[in-house]
Write a protein that holds these residues in place. Structure first.
Motif, PDB file in Angstrom:
ATOM      1  N   SER A 150      32.365  23.077  28.641  1.00 24.28           N
ATOM      2  CA  SER A 150      33.074  23.443  29.853  1.00 24.28           C
ATOM      3  C   SER A 150      32.068  23.498  30.989  1.00 24.28           C
ATOM      4  CB  SER A 150      33.737  24.804  29.666  1.00 24.28           C
ATOM      5  OG  SER A 150      34.400  25.180  30.843  1.00 24.28           O
ATOM      6  N   ASP A 151      32.543  23.369  32.181  1.00 26.18           N
ATOM      7  CA  ASP A 151      31.670  23.459  33.341  1.00 26.18           C
ATOM      8  C   ASP A 151      31.616  24.913  33.777  1.00 26.18           C
ATOM      9  OD1 ASP A 151      30.152  23.110  35.563  1.00 26.18           O
ATOM     10  OD2 ASP A 151      31.444  21.608  36.506  1.00 26.18           O
ATOM     11  N   TYR A 152      30.564  25.604  33.362  1.00 27.97           N
ATOM     12  CA  TYR A 152      30.437  27.024  33.657  1.00 27.97           C
ATOM     13  C   TYR A 152      30.145  27.278  35.124  1.00 27.97           C
ATOM     14  CZ  TYR A 152      30.434  27.534  28.654  1.00 27.97           C
ATOM     15  OH  TYR A 152      30.795  27.491  27.349  1.00 27.97           O
ATOM     16  N   ARG A 153      29.741  26.257  35.849  1.00 34.09           N
ATOM     17  CA  ARG A 153      29.481  26.434  37.276  1.00 34.09           C
ATOM     18  C   ARG A 153      30.755  26.803  38.014  1.00 34.09           C
ATOM     19  NH1 ARG A 153      26.609  20.790  38.003  1.00 34.09           N
ATOM     20  NH2 ARG A 153      28.460  20.339  36.814  1.00 34.09           N
ATOM     21  N   ASP A 154      31.913  26.308  37.555  1.00 34.00           N
ATOM     22  CA  ASP A 154      33.175  26.655  38.194  1.00 34.00           C
ATOM     23  C   ASP A 154      33.464  28.141  38.039  1.00 34.00           C
ATOM     24  OD1 ASP A 154      33.582  24.071  39.018  1.00 34.00           O
ATOM     25  OD2 ASP A 154      34.891  23.547  37.343  1.00 34.00           O
ATOM     26  N   GLY A 155      33.144  28.696  36.877  1.00 26.83           N
ATOM     27  CA  GLY A 155      33.329  30.135  36.649  1.00 26.83           C
ATOM     28  C   GLY A 155      32.447  30.961  37.561  1.00 26.83           C
ATOM     29  N   LYS A 156      31.230  30.504  37.791  1.00 28.27           N
ATOM     30  CA  LYS A 156      30.320  31.213  38.692  1.00 28.27           C
ATOM     31  C   LYS A 156      30.865  31.208  40.118  1.00 28.27           C
ATOM     32  CE  LYS A 156      25.829  30.571  36.461  1.00 28.27           C
ATOM     33  NZ  LYS A 156      24.504  29.945  36.640  1.00 28.27           N
ATOM     34  N   LYS A 157      31.399  30.074  40.536  1.00 32.39           N
ATOM     35  CA  LYS A 157      31.957  29.974  41.885  1.00 32.39           C
ATOM     36  C   LYS A 157      33.135  30.934  42.046  1.00 32.39           C
ATOM     37  CE  LYS A 157      30.699  25.127  42.491  1.00 32.39           C
ATOM     38  NZ  LYS A 157      31.219  23.750  42.537  1.00 32.39           N
ATOM     39  N   ALA A 158      33.989  30.999  41.029  1.00 31.59           N
ATOM     40  CA  ALA A 158      35.138  31.903  41.093  1.00 31.59           C
ATOM     41  C   ALA A 158      34.668  33.354  41.130  1.00 31.59           C
ATOM     42  CB  ALA A 158      36.061  31.667  39.899  1.00 31.59           C
ATOM     43  N   MET A 159      33.671  33.697  40.338  1.00 36.04           N
ATOM     44  CA  MET A 159      33.169  35.061  40.322  1.00 36.04           C
ATOM     45  C   MET A 159      32.575  35.434  41.672  1.00 36.04           C
ATOM     46  SD  MET A 159      32.932  37.814  38.677  1.00 36.04           S
ATOM     47  CE  MET A 159      33.324  37.337  37.029  1.00 36.04           C
ATOM     48  N   LYS A 160      31.834  34.524  42.307  1.00 37.61           N
ATOM     49  CA  LYS A 160      31.276  34.792  43.635  1.00 37.61           C
ATOM     50  C   LYS A 160      32.394  35.031  44.649  1.00 37.61           C
ATOM     51  CE  LYS A 160      26.947  32.253  43.116  1.00 37.61           C
ATOM     52  NZ  LYS A 160      26.169  31.079  43.549  1.00 37.61           N
TER      53      LYS A 160
ATOM     54  N   TYR B 106      35.455  36.189  43.991  1.00 38.05           N
ATOM     55  CA  TYR B 106      36.041  37.504  43.703  1.00 38.05           C
ATOM     56  C   TYR B 106      35.169  38.619  44.272  1.00 38.05           C
ATOM     57  CZ  TYR B 106      39.100  35.170  40.313  1.00 38.05           C
ATOM     58  OH  TYR B 106      40.018  34.369  39.697  1.00 38.05           O
ATOM     59  N   LEU B 107      33.852  38.506  44.110  1.00 42.82           N
ATOM     60  CA  LEU B 107      32.949  39.530  44.623  1.00 42.82           C
ATOM     61  C   LEU B 107      32.989  39.592  46.145  1.00 42.82           C
ATOM     62  CD1 LEU B 107      29.883  39.086  42.248  1.00 42.82           C
ATOM     63  CD2 LEU B 107      31.544  40.958  42.258  1.00 42.82           C
ATOM     64  N   LYS B 108      33.043  38.442  46.808  1.00 43.92           N
ATOM     65  CA  LYS B 108      33.119  38.424  48.267  1.00 43.92           C
ATOM     66  C   LYS B 108      34.415  39.070  48.760  1.00 43.92           C
ATOM     67  CE  LYS B 108      30.222  34.384  49.128  1.00 43.92           C
ATOM     68  NZ  LYS B 108      30.200  32.970  49.572  1.00 43.92           N
ATOM     69  N   VAL B 109      35.529  38.688  48.150  1.00 34.26           N
ATOM     70  CA  VAL B 109      36.818  39.253  48.555  1.00 34.26           C
ATOM     71  C   VAL B 109      36.831  40.758  48.296  1.00 34.26           C
ATOM     72  CG1 VAL B 109      39.295  39.283  48.032  1.00 34.26           C
ATOM     73  CG2 VAL B 109      38.101  37.108  48.280  1.00 34.26           C
ATOM     74  N   GLY B 110      36.315  41.170  47.130  1.00 35.57           N
ATOM     75  CA  GLY B 110      36.253  42.604  46.831  1.00 35.57           C
ATOM     76  C   GLY B 110      35.389  43.344  47.834  1.00 35.57           C
ATOM     77  N   GLY B 111      34.249  42.766  48.208  1.00 37.98           N
ATOM     78  CA  GLY B 111      33.376  43.392  49.202  1.00 37.98           C
ATOM     79  C   GLY B 111      34.047  43.515  50.553  1.00 37.98           C
ATOM     80  N   ILE B 112      34.780  42.492  50.949  1.00 35.52           N
ATOM     81  CA  ILE B 112      35.484  42.528  52.235  1.00 35.52           C
ATOM     82  C   ILE B 112      36.558  43.607  52.223  1.00 35.52           C
ATOM     83  CG2 ILE B 112      37.059  41.224  53.733  1.00 35.52           C
ATOM     84  CD1 ILE B 112      35.393  38.719  52.992  1.00 35.52           C
ATOM     85  N   VAL B 113      37.318  43.706  51.150  1.00 33.15           N
ATOM     86  CA  VAL B 113      38.379  44.711  51.043  1.00 33.15           C
ATOM     87  C   VAL B 113      37.778  46.112  51.090  1.00 33.15           C
ATOM     88  CG1 VAL B 113      40.125  45.669  49.493  1.00 33.15           C
ATOM     89  CG2 VAL B 113      40.008  43.206  49.857  1.00 33.15           C
ATOM     90  N   ILE B 114      36.712  46.338  50.357  1.00 31.89           N
ATOM     91  CA  ILE B 114      36.061  47.660  50.350  1.00 31.89           C
ATOM     92  C   ILE B 114      35.509  47.968  51.739  1.00 31.89           C
ATOM     93  CG2 ILE B 114      34.067  48.939  49.456  1.00 31.89           C
ATOM     94  CD1 ILE B 114      34.615  47.546  46.744  1.00 31.89           C
ATOM     95  N   GLY B 115      34.910  46.976  52.400  1.00 30.81           N
ATOM     96  CA  GLY B 115      34.398  47.166  53.757  1.00 30.81           C
ATOM     97  C   GLY B 115      35.489  47.543  54.736  1.00 30.81           C
ATOM     98  N   ILE B 116      36.631  46.882  54.647  1.00 32.36           N
ATOM     99  CA  ILE B 116      37.758  47.195  55.532  1.00 32.36           C
ATOM    100  C   ILE B 116      38.266  48.608  55.260  1.00 32.36           C
ATOM    101  CG2 ILE B 116      40.168  46.613  56.059  1.00 32.36           C
ATOM    102  CD1 ILE B 116      39.365  43.642  55.686  1.00 32.36           C
ATOM    103  N   MET B 117      38.341  48.993  53.993  1.00 26.95           N
ATOM    104  CA  MET B 117      38.812  50.337  53.659  1.00 26.95           C
ATOM    105  C   MET B 117      37.852  51.406  54.204  1.00 26.95           C
ATOM    106  SD  MET B 117      40.269  49.747  49.810  1.00 26.95           S
ATOM    107  CE  MET B 117      40.631  51.464  49.564  1.00 26.95           C
ATOM    108  N   ILE B 118      36.563  51.155  54.112  1.00 29.74           N
ATOM    109  CA  ILE B 118      35.582  52.110  54.639  1.00 29.74           C
ATOM    110  C   ILE B 118      35.707  52.209  56.156  1.00 29.74           C
ATOM    111  CG2 ILE B 118      33.102  52.480  54.995  1.00 29.74           C
ATOM    112  CD1 ILE B 118      32.683  51.375  52.146  1.00 29.74           C
TER     113      ILE B 118
END
Length: 116
Positions: A82-92, A94-106
């Motif tokens: 499998s191309d694990y690079r695609d999983g890394k891109k998806a994880m990055k 998710y982390l960016k979106v999560g960081g943005i949501v947490i930043g907006i909440m703060i």
């Protein structure tokens, strides 16, 4: 020289599977290197493992070069990969979106506390 040549099935050949996202690059490189192949897209029941190609045994070295130079992930029926690079891109993502949501909440909490 025919490119998508079914006569390869009657010669010494091997099967490889290429991910759908790499199909255009892979076929373009095969054309540049004058590598004969046969792709039986019409006879494949699913594309879960990728698109099946039949390549002559004599072209293995050229294929290795194509794979390494273009970062193409290929697999066989016995060794699925499998191309694990695609999983890394998806994880990055998710982390960016999560960081943005947490930043907006703060920010909202800080603004509410200043208004009181």
């Amino acid at each position: 020289m025919k490119r998508n040549n079914p006569e390869i099935l009657f010669k010494n050949h091997f099967k490889i599977y290429i991910l759908i996202k790499d199909k255009i690059i892979f076929e373009n490189e095969l054309e540049k290197q004058n590598v004969e192949y046969y792709c039986d897209v019409e006879n494949q029941p699913t594309f879960g493992n990728g698109i099946r190609y039949f390549i002559q045994d004599t072209d293995r070295i050229i294929l290795d070069k194509i794979f390494t130079e273009n970062g193409i992930i290929a697999n066989t029926e016995t060794i699925p990969t499998s191309d694990y690079r695609d999983g890394k891109k998806a994880m990055k993502l998710y982390l960016k979106v999560g960081g943005i949501v947490i930043g907006i909440m703060i920010l909202i909490m800080i603004i509410e506390s200043l208004q009181k």
